[in-house]
Scaffold this active site. Sequence first.
Site, mmCIF file in Angstrom:
data_model
loop_
_atom_site.group_PDB
_atom_site.id
_atom_site.type_symbol
_atom_site.label_atom_id
_atom_site.label_comp_id
_atom_site.label_asym_id
_atom_site.label_seq_id
_atom_site.Cartn_x
_atom_site.Cartn_y
_atom_site.Cartn_z
ATOM 1 N N ASP A 246 -3.507 -1.774 4.321
ATOM 2 C CA ASP A 246 -3.279 -2.554 3.247
ATOM 3 C C ASP A 246 -2.338 -3.556 4.356
ATOM 4 O OD1 ASP A 246 -1.575 -3.718 1.647
ATOM 5 O OD2 ASP A 246 -0.692 -1.429 1.027
ATOM 6 N N ASP B 215 -1.901 -5.752 -7.418
ATOM 7 C CA ASP B 215 -1.637 -5.038 -7.475
ATOM 8 C C ASP B 215 -0.607 -5.066 -9.404
ATOM 9 O OD1 ASP B 215 -0.230 -3.505 -5.657
ATOM 10 O OD2 ASP B 215 0.784 -5.150 -4.485
HETATM 11 C C1 DGJ Z 1 0.735 -2.612 -1.548
HETATM 12 C C2 DGJ Z 1 -0.600 -2.504 -2.408
HETATM 13 O O1 DGJ Z 1 -1.372 -3.259 -2.935
HETATM 14 C C3 DGJ Z 1 0.080 -0.970 -3.440
HETATM 15 O O2 DGJ Z 1 -1.181 -1.517 -3.716
HETATM 16 C C4 DGJ Z 1 0.562 -0.183 -2.563
HETATM 17 O O3 DGJ Z 1 -0.383 0.378 -0.941
HETATM 18 C C5 DGJ Z 1 1.913 -0.835 -1.626
HETATM 19 N N1 DGJ Z 1 1.408 -1.893 -0.933
HETATM 20 C C6 DGJ Z 1 2.802 0.005 -0.479
HETATM 21 O O4 DGJ Z 1 3.712 -0.380 0.078
#
Ligand code: DGJ
Length: 729
Positions: free
Chosen positions: A478, A548
């Site tokens: 990430d 997300d």
């Molecule tokens: C952003 C990601 O896109 C989410 O799926 C998740 O992993 C969060 N960060 C965790 O902080």
Amino acid sequence: MGIKFYEAEKVFKLDTKNTSYVIGIVDTENFVGHVYYGKRVEDSDLQYLLRISEAPFVPSQNNRDRLSFYDSFPMEYSTHGVGDFREDSIAVETLSGHKGLQLGYVSHKIYAGKSVLQGLPSTFGDESNCETLELYCEDKVLGLEVVLVYSIFNDVDAVTRSVRVNNHGSEAIYLTKVLSSCIDMDNRDFDLITLHGSWARERHIQRRKIGYGKQGVASLRGESGHQENPFMALTTANASQEEGEVYGFNLVYSGNHHTLAEVNQHGTVRAVIGINPVDFKWKLEKECSFQAPEAVLVYSSEGIGGMSRNFHDLYRNHLIRGEYKDKKRPILINNWEATYFNFDTEKLLSIAREASSLGIEMLVMDDGWFGHRSDDNRALGDWTVNEEKIAGGLKYLVDEVNKLNMKFGIWFEPEMISPDSNLYRAHPDWAIAIPNRTAGLARNQYVLDFSRKEVIDYIYESVATVLRSANIEYVKWDMNRPLSDIGGVELPADRQGELFHRYVLGVYELQERMTKEFPHILLENCSGGGARFDPGMLYYSPQIWTSDDTDAIERLSIQEGTAMVYPLSAMGAHVSDCPNHTVGRVTPFETRGYVALAGTFGYELDVTRIPAEDRAMIPEQVEMYHRYNDLVREGDYYRLASYGENHNHDCWQVVSKDKTKALVTYIQVMAQPNTRGRILRLKGLDEQKSYRLSVNDKTYKGSTLMNAGILLEKMQGDFKGKLIYLESV
Ligand code: DGJ
């Protein structure tokens, strides 16, 4: 497929199956002109397209009007400061502060296969399936060599370009701009398509007519960004999914990009793509080289869909690597939306037990398992397992999950550091910052200076130690904030302009190391959702978290925009709980499954707590994934309708390469009163073949299905979906 040099005509011709790309060398000064790019043509005597016989004459014949020449000649790689006032591709600054340069062709090399780009991701091919042209150009005054590199492939209509700069001069020089591709052509009433967005709203399609001046997209965030993808297409005015001419440009890079089209005074268009020159200044010492990233150019005379299918084939066959390149991915369940930071071993195992009994194949432990990370305010950089949460340790948890016949995956955010972390307390100078200025926080974190070897070595070892400690088979990498306050403590003043690019090189180096040491690990890149959905990332990870926003209806536009360029096999897509956490919408579980089926497919929910009737549907969805994923992953993608355009329904189709199978997904967003069933005209089938339809078990010829269409009966209710499977008989 082939690359040829026609000596008499001084023309290089790069032919793919359906396209030609033509370069001409003119005048005694050997200017490199862009002659033609488009549908395949057979002649080589095409220099007339450069219009050099029109006044003003070429410089060597008429130096009086040299500037008029520079400002109208279709350049293959435009240079700064000597009279081409359109967008330049390369700009330099000498130690004495001067900026002009002019390139002339010196020699060339044509060879089978393709070289790697030092330190950068790039498409690959071997001697059997691709060919490369290297054009050596030079600025005689500076002793600067600029190598323009082109590759073509036998199985896809694409041309890749990259640029290498070698300083053979007598002193160092600053490169202030080195783009990867430039082409000039007449404006054929082009539209510009780009993919714009925001967090949770990535890659929505924007289409507009181009006008005089400059228009395009860019990033200065240190990543390709949620906001503007490093992609643009120029299409003839009425180009649709299947008709019209389309030029697509995409950059194999994950940092600051610069992607634009300029219409000039003569009505010609210059299209460029490359690293954003803003905040870029690279000191090139004597006898050193600079490698610019690769650009991908796709021309389609079969509309936007033709362009998409070429990008997909190129990326699936010549960019994505690793063990999962052509393999079905395990159906995962990720605990992020299920628990956020509130989990422990027992909670994870309870999810895994239930998930495994339903056929889900991998548990992914997301953010929150390390250091004292109880929320998103702390601990990034401290990559050691928090045994208060993960009682029994990581190996115990992984072994227990494996006993359930499930794989185990884990989340990292390697590029970041929290001010409240042991790492920051030990090395505050490892965070990117401008001296004497308090750097801005985003999500309460700073960005590590990945231009420093000791930083990436340390981070690599701490991540790898975790990966070595248990049977981990998936990593979600990430990256949750853009870069700002650009300052690197190790770089001298005249190299601060290198930090953005060096950072990206550091990310690539780390991902390369990780994929080499752990080739069995399925890597999924992610950046606060989809802020780094770009071809650079695809070189390291066969899939990327798309957004997300997991709401099925929001995903329609996000996935349509993403799939315009990137293969469905790369789109991370999960079924999540309702009301959806991002938009609060409630959609049927079935529809959420259909939408996630267009990507990698997985779950992002607490399977122990969702409604029983939703849970009961999971085994069917698992079966659906196994039945159709080969087709989705490997097939040709066709767009039948766009919710973004009609604001009512969405429809896409995948067809197997041998045209024996197809799957149509239809989503009705809002039901409308007093409407009739909808006729859907399918695409990409074999006219002569007969296909049996899953919905009514009837058999029709491909010609009927594509020209007359099928009748989709009217559906009652909002957010409803339908899958139609066809198989030839
Ligand atoms: C952003 C990601 O896109 C989410 O799926 C998740 O992993 C969060 N960060 C965790 O902080």
